[in-house]
Enzyme design. Structure first.
Site, PDB file in Angstrom:
ATOM      1  N   TYR A   1     101.920  72.912  46.664  1.00 58.32           N
ATOM      2  CA  TYR A   1     102.308  72.003  45.581  1.00 58.32           C
ATOM      3  C   TYR A   1     103.797  71.695  45.545  1.00 58.32           C
ATOM      4  O   TYR A   1     104.185  70.544  45.393  1.00 58.32           O
ATOM      5  CB  TYR A   1     101.824  72.580  44.246  1.00 58.32           C
ATOM      6  CG  TYR A   1     100.324  72.761  44.263  1.00 58.32           C
ATOM      7  CD1 TYR A   1      99.490  71.677  44.038  1.00 58.32           C
ATOM      8  CD2 TYR A   1      99.749  73.974  44.609  1.00 58.32           C
ATOM      9  CE1 TYR A   1      98.117  71.794  44.110  1.00 58.32           C
ATOM     10  CE2 TYR A   1      98.363  74.115  44.682  1.00 58.32           C
ATOM     11  CZ  TYR A   1      97.549  73.024  44.426  1.00 58.32           C
ATOM     12  OH  TYR A   1      96.191  73.152  44.524  1.00 58.32           O
TER      13      TYR A   1
ATOM     14  N   GLU B   1     100.040  59.482  38.528  1.00 60.42           N
ATOM     15  CA  GLU B   1     100.403  60.748  37.896  1.00 60.42           C
ATOM     16  C   GLU B   1     101.882  60.762  37.526  1.00 60.42           C
ATOM     17  O   GLU B   1     102.738  60.532  38.361  1.00 60.42           O
ATOM     18  CB  GLU B   1     100.100  61.937  38.821  1.00 60.42           C
ATOM     19  CG  GLU B   1     100.339  63.274  38.138  1.00 60.42           C
ATOM     20  CD  GLU B   1      99.820  64.472  38.916  1.00 60.42           C
ATOM     21  OE1 GLU B   1      99.689  65.548  38.302  1.00 60.42           O
ATOM     22  OE2 GLU B   1      99.553  64.346  40.126  1.00 60.42           O
TER      23      GLU B   1
ATOM     24  N   ASP C   1     104.020  70.720  34.479  1.00 50.84           N
ATOM     25  CA  ASP C   1     104.928  69.894  35.292  1.00 50.84           C
ATOM     26  C   ASP C   1     104.528  68.434  35.402  1.00 50.84           C
ATOM     27  O   ASP C   1     105.366  67.561  35.516  1.00 50.84           O
ATOM     28  CB  ASP C   1     105.082  70.487  36.702  1.00 50.84           C
ATOM     29  CG  ASP C   1     103.858  70.258  37.564  1.00 50.84           C
ATOM     30  OD1 ASP C   1     102.764  70.740  37.197  1.00 50.84           O
ATOM     31  OD2 ASP C   1     103.982  69.583  38.599  1.00 50.84           O
TER      32      ASP C   1
ATOM     33  N   ASP D   1      98.715  68.250  35.395  1.00 48.62           N
ATOM     34  CA  ASP D   1      97.907  69.464  35.463  1.00 48.62           C
ATOM     35  C   ASP D   1      98.388  70.466  34.420  1.00 48.62           C
ATOM     36  O   ASP D   1      99.246  70.166  33.605  1.00 48.62           O
ATOM     37  CB  ASP D   1      97.967  70.062  36.877  1.00 48.62           C
ATOM     38  CG  ASP D   1      99.405  70.231  37.348  1.00 48.62           C
ATOM     39  OD1 ASP D   1     100.305  70.396  36.504  1.00 48.62           O
ATOM     40  OD2 ASP D   1      99.636  70.195  38.575  1.00 48.62           O
TER      41      ASP D   1
END
Length: 461
Positions: free
Chosen positions: A204, A444, A53, A56
């Site tokens: 998350y 990110e 996604d 990670d």
């Protein structure tokens, strides 16, 4: 002048860098290798494939499904522009990579696998996906452990993808549509939040509700089938969402409102009752992005729509997409929007979309592109495991969980692999940006940041 065509090409390359599974012979991003080849084996099912996604190595179903819905929507609305730039097949490939995974993840009508990997153990390691040693636990929802939000979002992805593929592969489109219908029924008949069943997702991707996903899925299923039962569901829902302050992987009300507003603008549905509300609320959101509303979206001094500190650009790109698409709907209907602070013409919506794309691509106070690999200045220390560690093809020496942190994560140098097309979290509300891997709020990137821009870039190119 900005080369939107180059940005478009890179935006689709990014999805190849996010691929999990056995990479195809035509893989263009060569620093990546095969990964996650045993995914699903703990549950006796093949769950190889799909997408990581963000930075990670977990496959989270809810944001992946939203990404596929938005990629498919980009492909539907801007098909001719993508085709003119020779990127339509790459866009469809990106959608298919995700949908082939979802077909595997939906083996029975009321069973959907919604996550592979574990958030905590994955985040405790900094490893290349090709050699990760972290647990690849599978999680699912079913009739006893429901998740209407996850099931309905995945139904929306299947329905939107079926429309995208219908002109080129009717058989595949029919297969996708069959999954969409089953998952919508599963979601309707088994209400509940998915994180109560897939507890690993809580930290998350916690979902704030499932009513928006049900409307979103119904709107897509209606567009894919023309079946009035989905319209009846939409008109009788009792909750049209109100005026929203964002459109995101967690909140799809704006998306549903825009799809229904399209029907009203076309004259196929009357501008009254629930449908009038959906349309009005879609337009109020757009008005607030245009700074013509009752509760305007904040803007940075440099002109960026700014919603929140964590990964702000995901909200900017969805708002940009909505503006670009709605401008087309208005133009076709020869209509405009009556905002609280004046009339908004289609040209105003296009100008807003272009201003946001231009900011992201480098027309900002820092003179920095927030699309990685685009322009002369862009984030070098992108928070992304695969990109930040030397390619396994260049140096196959095993990089352990902790070595990844010690040797690569904390290294004050640009990533060895350029994650072309990724859009990072972006600047703060004062146009400031810190190019550091440790600053995951800003540095990110995520799959759902880029998907809404694909079609917009094609329209500008």
């Amino acid at each position: 002048s900005v080369d939107y065509g180059v940005a478009l090409t890179k935006s689709l390359l990014y999805y190849e860098a996010q691929r999990s599974g056995k990479l195809p012979p035509n893989q263009r991003v060569q620093w990546r290798g095969d990964s996650g080849l045993q995914d699903g084996s703990d549950a006796g099912i093949d769950l190889v494939g799909g997408y990581y996604d963000a930075g990670d190595n977990v496959k989270f179903g809810l944001p992946m499904a939203f990404t596929m819905t938005m990629l498919a929507w980009s492909t539907i609305e801007f098909r001719s522009q993508l085709n003119a730039k020779d990127e339509l097949s790459n866009a469809l490939d990106a959608v298919k990579w995700g949908m082939d995974y979802f077909i595997k993840a939906h083996p029975e009508a009321d069973v959907l696998y919604g996550e592979v990997g574990e958030g905590d153990s994955d985040h405790a390691c900094w490893m290349r996906p090709e050699e990760m040693t972290t647990p690849r636990t599978t999680y699912k929802i079913d009739a006893q452990n429901p998740g209407a939000d996850l099931a309905a979002e995945t139904a929306a992805a299947f329905a939107a993808a079926s429309i995208a593929f219908r002109p080129v592969d009717a058989g595949y489109a029919n297969q996708l549509l069959a999954h969409a219908k089953q998952l919508f029924d599963f979601a309707r008949n088994h209400p509940g939040l998915y994180q109560n069943s897939i507890y690993d997702a809580v930290k998350y991707y916690t979902s704030s509700g499932y009513e928006d996903e049900l409307l979103w899925a119904a709107a897509w299923l209606h567009r894919a089938t023309g079946d009035q039962t989905y319209l009846s569901f939409l008109s009788g829902s009792g909750n049209t969402g109100g005026t929203r302050s964002e459109f995101s992987w967690d909140d799809k009300f704006v998306g549903a409102q825009v799809l229904i507003a399209k029907l009203v603008l076309e004259g196929s549905e009357s501008d009254s009752g629930a449908f009038a509300q959906y349309k009005s609320q879609a337009e109020q959101f757009i008005c607030s992005c245009l700074q013509k509303g009752n509760n305007n979206v904040e803007k940075t001094p440099g002109g960026l729509l700014w919603f929140m500190p964590f990964n702000n650009l995901q909200y900017t790109t969805t708002a940009t997409f909505v503006s670009a698409v709605y401008a087309n709907y208005l133009r076709t209907a020869k209509a405009s929007i009556q905002c609280p602070d004046g009339v908004a013409q289609p040209s105003d919506l296009v100008a807003l979309a272009k201003s946001q794309v231009d900011y992201i691509l480098g027309s900002n106070p820092k003179g920095m592109s927030y699309m990685v690999g685009f322009g002369s200045s862009y984030p070098g220390q992108v928070h992304h495991r695969g990109a930040s560690i030397v390619s396994i093809k260049k140096d196959p020496t095993f990089v352990s969980c902790q070595d990844g942190f010690n040797e690569w994560f904390y290294k004050d140098a640009p990533n060895p692999n350029v994650l072309d097309g990724a859009i990072v979290g972006g600047p703060d509300n004062n146009d400031g940006y810190t190019d550091s891997r440790t600053n995951f709020q800003m540095a990110e990137p995520a799959t759902y940041n880029v998907a809404p821009l694909v079609g917009v870039l094609a329209s500008l190119a």
